[in-house]
Motif scaffolding. Structure first.
Motif, PDB file in Angstrom:
ATOM      1  N   ALA A 106       0.825  -1.214   0.000  1.00 55.38           N
ATOM      2  CA  ALA A 106       0.000   0.000   0.000  1.00 55.38           C
ATOM      3  C   ALA A 106       0.859   1.264   0.000  1.00 55.38           C
ATOM      4  O   ALA A 106       0.516   2.255  -0.643  1.00 55.38           O
ATOM      5  CB  ALA A 106      -0.939  -0.003   1.202  1.00 55.38           C
ATOM      6  N   GLU A 107       1.973   1.227   0.706  1.00 55.92           N
ATOM      7  CA  GLU A 107       2.841   2.416   0.815  1.00 55.92           C
ATOM      8  C   GLU A 107       3.738   2.599  -0.407  1.00 55.92           C
ATOM      9  O   GLU A 107       4.181   3.708  -0.688  1.00 55.92           O
ATOM     10  CB  GLU A 107       3.696   2.336   2.080  1.00 55.92           C
ATOM     11  N   GLU A 108       4.052   1.506  -1.108  1.00 51.33           N
ATOM     12  CA  GLU A 108       4.939   1.551  -2.278  1.00 51.33           C
ATOM     13  C   GLU A 108       6.212   2.350  -2.010  1.00 51.33           C
ATOM     14  O   GLU A 108       6.527   3.306  -2.726  1.00 51.33           O
ATOM     15  CB  GLU A 108       4.200   2.134  -3.481  1.00 51.33           C
ATOM     16  N   PRO A 109       6.989   1.948  -0.989  1.00 54.27           N
ATOM     17  CA  PRO A 109       8.192   2.724  -0.671  1.00 54.27           C
ATOM     18  C   PRO A 109       9.314   2.517  -1.679  1.00 54.27           C
ATOM     19  O   PRO A 109       9.410   1.468  -2.321  1.00 54.27           O
ATOM     20  CB  PRO A 109       8.605   2.159   0.695  1.00 54.27           C
ATOM     21  N   ASP A 110      10.162   3.529  -1.800  1.00 50.59           N
ATOM     22  CA  ASP A 110      11.392   3.383  -2.572  1.00 50.59           C
ATOM     23  C   ASP A 110      12.425   2.664  -1.721  1.00 50.59           C
ATOM     24  O   ASP A 110      13.261   1.928  -2.237  1.00 50.59           O
ATOM     25  CB  ASP A 110      11.927   4.757  -2.985  1.00 50.59           C
ATOM     26  N   VAL A 111      12.369   2.921  -0.425  1.00 52.65           N
ATOM     27  CA  VAL A 111      13.282   2.283   0.524  1.00 52.65           C
ATOM     28  C   VAL A 111      12.548   2.090   1.850  1.00 52.65           C
ATOM     29  O   VAL A 111      11.694   2.886   2.228  1.00 52.65           O
ATOM     30  CB  VAL A 111      14.579   3.111   0.709  1.00 52.65           C
ATOM     31  N   MET A 112      12.892   1.002   2.517  1.00 50.91           N
ATOM     32  CA  MET A 112      12.290   0.680   3.809  1.00 50.91           C
ATOM     33  C   MET A 112      13.411   0.542   4.826  1.00 50.91           C
ATOM     34  O   MET A 112      14.429  -0.095   4.547  1.00 50.91           O
ATOM     35  CB  MET A 112      11.512  -0.626   3.682  1.00 50.91           C
ATOM     36  N   LEU A 113      13.236   1.159   5.983  1.00 51.31           N
ATOM     37  CA  LEU A 113      14.181   1.020   7.085  1.00 51.31           C
ATOM     38  C   LEU A 113      13.492   0.201   8.159  1.00 51.31           C
ATOM     39  O   LEU A 113      12.434   0.597   8.664  1.00 51.31           O
ATOM     40  CB  LEU A 113      14.589   2.389   7.630  1.00 51.31           C
ATOM     41  N   MET A 114      14.072  -0.977   8.489  1.00 47.81           N
ATOM     42  CA  MET A 114      13.408  -1.879   9.418  1.00 47.81           C
ATOM     43  C   MET A 114      14.366  -2.349  10.507  1.00 47.81           C
ATOM     44  O   MET A 114      15.491  -2.768  10.233  1.00 47.81           O
ATOM     45  CB  MET A 114      12.846  -3.092   8.677  1.00 47.81           C
ATOM     46  N   ASP A 115      13.883  -2.293  11.743  1.00 48.15           N
ATOM     47  CA  ASP A 115      14.621  -2.800  12.887  1.00 48.15           C
ATOM     48  C   ASP A 115      14.602  -4.327  12.846  1.00 48.15           C
ATOM     49  O   ASP A 115      13.589  -4.925  12.483  1.00 48.15           O
ATOM     50  CB  ASP A 115      13.962  -2.289  14.173  1.00 48.15           C
ATOM     51  N   VAL A 116      15.711  -4.957  13.225  1.00 47.63           N
ATOM     52  CA  VAL A 116      15.779  -6.415  13.254  1.00 47.63           C
ATOM     53  C   VAL A 116      14.864  -6.961  14.351  1.00 47.63           C
ATOM     54  O   VAL A 116      14.184  -7.959  14.165  1.00 47.63           O
ATOM     55  CB  VAL A 116      17.241  -6.888  13.464  1.00 47.63           C
ATOM     56  N   HIS A 117      14.854  -6.277  15.500  1.00 45.15           N
ATOM     57  CA  HIS A 117      14.074  -6.745  16.649  1.00 45.15           C
ATOM     58  C   HIS A 117      12.877  -5.825  16.867  1.00 45.15           C
ATOM     59  O   HIS A 117      13.020  -4.707  17.347  1.00 45.15           O
ATOM     60  CB  HIS A 117      14.944  -6.782  17.903  1.00 45.15           C
ATOM     61  N   LEU A 118      11.716  -6.311  16.518  1.00 44.01           N
ATOM     62  CA  LEU A 118      10.474  -5.562  16.701  1.00 44.01           C
ATOM     63  C   LEU A 118       9.659  -6.245  17.797  1.00 44.01           C
ATOM     64  O   LEU A 118       9.731  -7.459  17.951  1.00 44.01           O
ATOM     65  CB  LEU A 118       9.685  -5.529  15.390  1.00 44.01           C
ATOM     66  N   ALA A 119       8.907  -5.484  18.546  1.00 41.75           N
ATOM     67  CA  ALA A 119       8.111  -6.046  19.637  1.00 41.75           C
ATOM     68  C   ALA A 119       7.169  -7.127  19.115  1.00 41.75           C
ATOM     69  O   ALA A 119       6.273  -6.854  18.325  1.00 41.75           O
ATOM     70  CB  ALA A 119       7.318  -4.946  20.336  1.00 41.75           C
ATOM     71  N   GLY A 120       7.409  -8.342  19.537  1.00 40.88           N
ATOM     72  CA  GLY A 120       6.537  -9.449  19.155  1.00 40.88           C
ATOM     73  C   GLY A 120       6.724  -9.951  17.741  1.00 40.88           C
ATOM     74  O   GLY A 120       6.023 -10.857  17.305  1.00 40.88           O
ATOM     75  N   ASP A 157       7.072 -11.453  -5.368  1.00 39.24           N
ATOM     76  CA  ASP A 157       7.676 -11.022  -6.628  1.00 39.24           C
ATOM     77  C   ASP A 157       7.684  -9.498  -6.795  1.00 39.24           C
ATOM     78  O   ASP A 157       8.665  -8.937  -7.275  1.00 39.24           O
ATOM     79  CB  ASP A 157       6.954 -11.658  -7.824  1.00 39.24           C
ATOM     80  N   ASP A 158       6.602  -8.850  -6.378  1.00 38.46           N
ATOM     81  CA  ASP A 158       6.500  -7.410  -6.575  1.00 38.46           C
ATOM     82  C   ASP A 158       7.292  -6.601  -5.551  1.00 38.46           C
ATOM     83  O   ASP A 158       7.427  -5.384  -5.696  1.00 38.46           O
ATOM     84  CB  ASP A 158       5.033  -6.965  -6.570  1.00 38.46           C
ATOM     85  N   LEU A 159       7.857  -7.243  -4.526  1.00 38.32           N
ATOM     86  CA  LEU A 159       8.610  -6.516  -3.498  1.00 38.32           C
ATOM     87  C   LEU A 159      10.089  -6.895  -3.469  1.00 38.32           C
ATOM     88  O   LEU A 159      10.846  -6.367  -2.660  1.00 38.32           O
ATOM     89  CB  LEU A 159       7.986  -6.761  -2.120  1.00 38.32           C
ATOM     90  N   LYS A 160      10.500  -7.780  -4.355  1.00 42.21           N
ATOM     91  CA  LYS A 160      11.890  -8.252  -4.356  1.00 42.21           C
ATOM     92  C   LYS A 160      12.892  -7.127  -4.600  1.00 42.21           C
ATOM     93  O   LYS A 160      14.017  -7.182  -4.115  1.00 42.21           O
ATOM     94  CB  LYS A 160      12.086  -9.348  -5.395  1.00 42.21           C
ATOM     95  N   GLN A 161      12.505  -6.126  -5.359  1.00 44.23           N
ATOM     96  CA  GLN A 161      13.431  -5.052  -5.707  1.00 44.23           C
ATOM     97  C   GLN A 161      13.359  -3.855  -4.759  1.00 44.23           C
ATOM     98  O   GLN A 161      14.152  -2.918  -4.898  1.00 44.23           O
ATOM     99  CB  GLN A 161      13.180  -4.586  -7.141  1.00 44.23           C
ATOM    100  N   THR A 162      12.454  -3.869  -3.794  1.00 43.87           N
ATOM    101  CA  THR A 162      12.363  -2.774  -2.827  1.00 43.87           C
ATOM    102  C   THR A 162      13.628  -2.749  -1.979  1.00 43.87           C
ATOM    103  O   THR A 162      14.035  -3.778  -1.434  1.00 43.87           O
ATOM    104  CB  THR A 162      11.136  -2.950  -1.906  1.00 43.87           C
ATOM    105  N   ALA A 163      14.262  -1.592  -1.880  1.00 47.07           N
ATOM    106  CA  ALA A 163      15.468  -1.470  -1.049  1.00 47.07           C
ATOM    107  C   ALA A 163      15.056  -1.551   0.417  1.00 47.07           C
ATOM    108  O   ALA A 163      14.184  -0.800   0.866  1.00 47.07           O
ATOM    109  CB  ALA A 163      16.162  -0.144  -1.332  1.00 47.07           C
TER     110      ALA A 163
END
Length: 121
Positions: free
Chosen positions: A43-57, A71-77
């Protein structure tokens, strides 16, 4: 404008990242970690995503692997971040890059610029 999606469960970190990235000219959104993660990223269609390794739960690594199976998210940074050096594990799971916390704002901005088509906000 480059779209950055944040997947972070620490409210202070979210506030700081949101402020920094908006000041740099990026369009920033926050992923709802309680909902359908894959649908949220789509839904957000980001160019890049920043994600923490350890998320609550939740495991950021498991989320990363799930995203990479789409398939549609394989190229998302996707830049993974942690206070522990999990760079090899993150890259093996499909991360585009890894940031060891604490990191300087310039390190994050540099990685975003390296891994987005526009290179800046």
């Amino acid at each position: 404008m480059t779209r950055v999606l944040l997947a972070e469960d620490d409210a202070s970190m979210l506030y700081l990242l949101n402020t920094l990235l908006k000041m740099e000219g990026y369009e920033v959104s926050v992923l709802d970690l309680h909902g359908d993660i894959v649908a949220g990223v789509r839904a957000e269609e980001p160019d890049v995503m920043l994600m923490d390794v350890h998320l609550a739960g939740k495991s950021g690594m498991a989320i990363l692997q799930e995203l990479r199976q789409q398939d549609d998210l394989k190229q998302t940074a996707i830049i993974m971040s942690s206070g522990m050096n999990l760079e090899h594990e993150s890259r093996d799971a499909g991360a585009t890059a890894f940031l060891l916390k604490p990191y300087m704002p310039e390190e994050l901005i540099s990685l975003i610029r390296q891994h987005t088509p526009e290179g800046q906000g």
